[in-house]
Design a protein around this motif. Structure first.
Motif, PDB file in Angstrom:
ATOM      1  N   GLY A 182     -27.263 -93.302 -27.220  1.00 33.67           N
ATOM      2  CA  GLY A 182     -27.973 -94.563 -27.070  1.00 33.67           C
ATOM      3  C   GLY A 182     -27.259 -95.709 -26.393  1.00 33.67           C
ATOM      4  O   GLY A 182     -27.894 -96.689 -26.052  1.00 33.67           O
ATOM      5  N   ARG A 184     -19.341 -95.725 -31.869  1.00 34.07           N
ATOM      6  CA  ARG A 184     -20.254 -94.602 -31.620  1.00 34.07           C
ATOM      7  C   ARG A 184     -20.162 -94.126 -30.150  1.00 34.07           C
ATOM      8  O   ARG A 184     -20.188 -92.934 -29.872  1.00 34.07           O
ATOM      9  CB  ARG A 184     -21.705 -95.004 -31.934  1.00 34.07           C
ATOM     10  CG  ARG A 184     -21.986 -95.505 -33.341  1.00 34.07           C
ATOM     11  CD  ARG A 184     -21.868 -94.426 -34.403  1.00 34.07           C
ATOM     12  NE  ARG A 184     -20.508 -94.099 -34.778  1.00 34.07           N
ATOM     13  CZ  ARG A 184     -19.728 -94.873 -35.561  1.00 34.07           C
ATOM     14  NH1 ARG A 184     -20.177 -96.027 -36.037  1.00 34.07           N
ATOM     15  NH2 ARG A 184     -18.509 -94.483 -35.874  1.00 34.07           N
ATOM     16  N   ASN A 216     -24.959 -89.333 -29.978  1.00 33.61           N
ATOM     17  CA  ASN A 216     -24.757 -90.761 -29.729  1.00 33.61           C
ATOM     18  C   ASN A 216     -25.040 -91.125 -28.263  1.00 33.61           C
ATOM     19  O   ASN A 216     -24.195 -91.677 -27.558  1.00 33.61           O
ATOM     20  CB  ASN A 216     -23.337 -91.193 -30.126  1.00 33.61           C
ATOM     21  CG  ASN A 216     -23.107 -91.105 -31.616  1.00 33.61           C
ATOM     22  OD1 ASN A 216     -24.039 -90.916 -32.398  1.00 33.61           O
ATOM     23  ND2 ASN A 216     -21.861 -91.222 -32.035  1.00 33.61           N
ATOM     24  N   ASP A 243     -31.345 -91.944 -31.601  1.00 30.73           N
ATOM     25  CA  ASP A 243     -30.412 -90.880 -32.003  1.00 30.73           C
ATOM     26  C   ASP A 243     -30.689 -90.470 -33.444  1.00 30.73           C
ATOM     27  O   ASP A 243     -30.665 -89.278 -33.774  1.00 30.73           O
ATOM     28  CB  ASP A 243     -28.962 -91.370 -31.872  1.00 30.73           C
ATOM     29  CG  ASP A 243     -28.453 -91.329 -30.443  1.00 30.73           C
ATOM     30  OD1 ASP A 243     -28.198 -90.221 -29.943  1.00 30.73           O
ATOM     31  OD2 ASP A 243     -28.328 -92.395 -29.822  1.00 30.73           O
ATOM     32  N   HIS A 280     -32.487 -93.020 -23.728  1.00 25.17           N
ATOM     33  CA  HIS A 280     -31.976 -91.918 -24.543  1.00 25.17           C
ATOM     34  C   HIS A 280     -32.370 -90.566 -23.944  1.00 25.17           C
ATOM     35  O   HIS A 280     -31.534 -89.674 -23.801  1.00 25.17           O
ATOM     36  CB  HIS A 280     -32.514 -92.017 -25.972  1.00 25.17           C
ATOM     37  CG  HIS A 280     -32.080 -90.871 -26.840  1.00 25.17           C
ATOM     38  ND1 HIS A 280     -31.086 -90.986 -27.789  1.00 25.17           N
ATOM     39  CD2 HIS A 280     -32.489 -89.567 -26.892  1.00 25.17           C
ATOM     40  CE1 HIS A 280     -30.905 -89.810 -28.373  1.00 25.17           C
ATOM     41  NE2 HIS A 280     -31.755 -88.944 -27.848  1.00 25.17           N
ATOM     42  N   PHE A 307     -27.592 -88.521 -33.825  1.00 28.11           N
ATOM     43  CA  PHE A 307     -26.654 -89.544 -34.286  1.00 28.11           C
ATOM     44  C   PHE A 307     -25.579 -88.911 -35.162  1.00 28.11           C
ATOM     45  O   PHE A 307     -25.855 -88.026 -35.981  1.00 28.11           O
ATOM     46  CB  PHE A 307     -27.379 -90.625 -35.082  1.00 28.11           C
ATOM     47  CG  PHE A 307     -26.468 -91.672 -35.650  1.00 28.11           C
ATOM     48  CD1 PHE A 307     -26.024 -92.717 -34.857  1.00 28.11           C
ATOM     49  CD2 PHE A 307     -26.044 -91.598 -36.975  1.00 28.11           C
ATOM     50  CE1 PHE A 307     -25.173 -93.685 -35.379  1.00 28.11           C
ATOM     51  CE2 PHE A 307     -25.210 -92.564 -37.505  1.00 28.11           C
ATOM     52  CZ  PHE A 307     -24.776 -93.608 -36.694  1.00 28.11           C
ATOM     53  N   TYR A 332     -28.964 -97.025 -31.323  1.00 31.38           N
ATOM     54  CA  TYR A 332     -28.883 -95.648 -31.828  1.00 31.38           C
ATOM     55  C   TYR A 332     -30.068 -95.276 -32.716  1.00 31.38           C
ATOM     56  O   TYR A 332     -30.011 -94.276 -33.423  1.00 31.38           O
ATOM     57  CB  TYR A 332     -27.549 -95.444 -32.565  1.00 31.38           C
ATOM     58  CG  TYR A 332     -26.377 -95.604 -31.624  1.00 31.38           C
ATOM     59  CD1 TYR A 332     -26.004 -94.582 -30.766  1.00 31.38           C
ATOM     60  CD2 TYR A 332     -25.690 -96.810 -31.550  1.00 31.38           C
ATOM     61  CE1 TYR A 332     -24.962 -94.736 -29.871  1.00 31.38           C
ATOM     62  CE2 TYR A 332     -24.646 -96.979 -30.655  1.00 31.38           C
ATOM     63  CZ  TYR A 332     -24.291 -95.939 -29.815  1.00 31.38           C
ATOM     64  OH  TYR A 332     -23.263 -96.098 -28.925  1.00 31.38           O
TER      65      TYR A 332
END
Length: 214
Positions: free
Chosen positions: A197, A183, A195, A204, A78, A210, A201
């Motif tokens: 990830g 996503r 988003n 996020d 991430h 997110f 997520y």
């Protein structure tokens, strides 16, 4: 079959064009296991298993190394995706811009092109090593490091395959895969600033990136 398609079919497998929006899941699976990065990842995993066999760690340190690698990997991915690949500094450096173009820009420009979807080995393998080997070593010595590294490499294989599926022209049966696919497509086609990830997520949500397009 058009002349262009016929000419493409005559080329060696990975010199052909492969577009995920024109492929079936079976065709993707065949292509996936023929790609040099996946072959390399599986070979690296086999070497790591060999290292573990010669320098085994105990059951608890081994399991601990694997679990920590599984927990660390999504966060590292991430942060890299958000602060390196989507940053403005990397493409401004002449020495780094070709790498940035190869591992990120080309994919965002042509998301369904399988030839530029997989990460580059010279960036992914050192990153996985730095994220997993030190913690594995602290937990279980050489054996723990080997177990953590193998876990990171196999997780990379999983990420790459799921990333492919997210660009494949089919609707997954499983709700959780549908959720990931939606996503990630939002990341590509709606707002790239969230988003990050790919398949996970959680971070996020924790870091406030997110979103779900309504």
């Amino acid at each position: 079959m058009s002349q262009t398609a016929a000419d493409n079919a005559k080329l060696p497998f990975w010199k052909r064009s492969h577009y995920l929006d024109r492929m079936t899941l079976r065709e993707l699976t065949v292509a996936y296991f023929q790609h040099y990065t996946i072959v390399a990842y599986l070979a690296i995993t086999a070497v790591s298993v060999g290292v573990f066999a010669f320098h085994p760690a105990g059951l608890i340190p081994t399991l601990g190394s694997i679990v920590v690698a599984l927990l660390v990997y999504p966060l590292v991915w991430h942060l890299l995706h958000q602060y390196v690949l989507h940053s403005r500094w990397m493409w401004k450096w002449k020495m780094l811009s070709p790498t940035w173009k190869r591992i990120h820009y080309d994919h965002h420009q042509d998301p369904n092109n399988l030839n530029v979807l997989f990460g580059a080995l010279h960036t992914t393998v050192p990153t996985v090593a730095l994220a997993t080997i030190p913690v594995g070593w602290l937990i279980g010595g050489i054996g723990g490091a080997a177990a953590a590294f193998a876990t990171g490499i196999l997780t990379t294989c999983y990420y790459e395959f799921m990333h492919c599926i997210q660009h494949l022209a089919f609707k997954p049966r499983w709700k959780w895969v549908q959720f990931m696919k939606q996503r990630h497509n939002e990341h590509h086609y709606f707002d790239e600033d969230g988003n990050f990830g790919i398949t996970n997520y959680f971070w996020d949500r924790v870091l406030g990136t997110f979103y779900e397009k309504k």
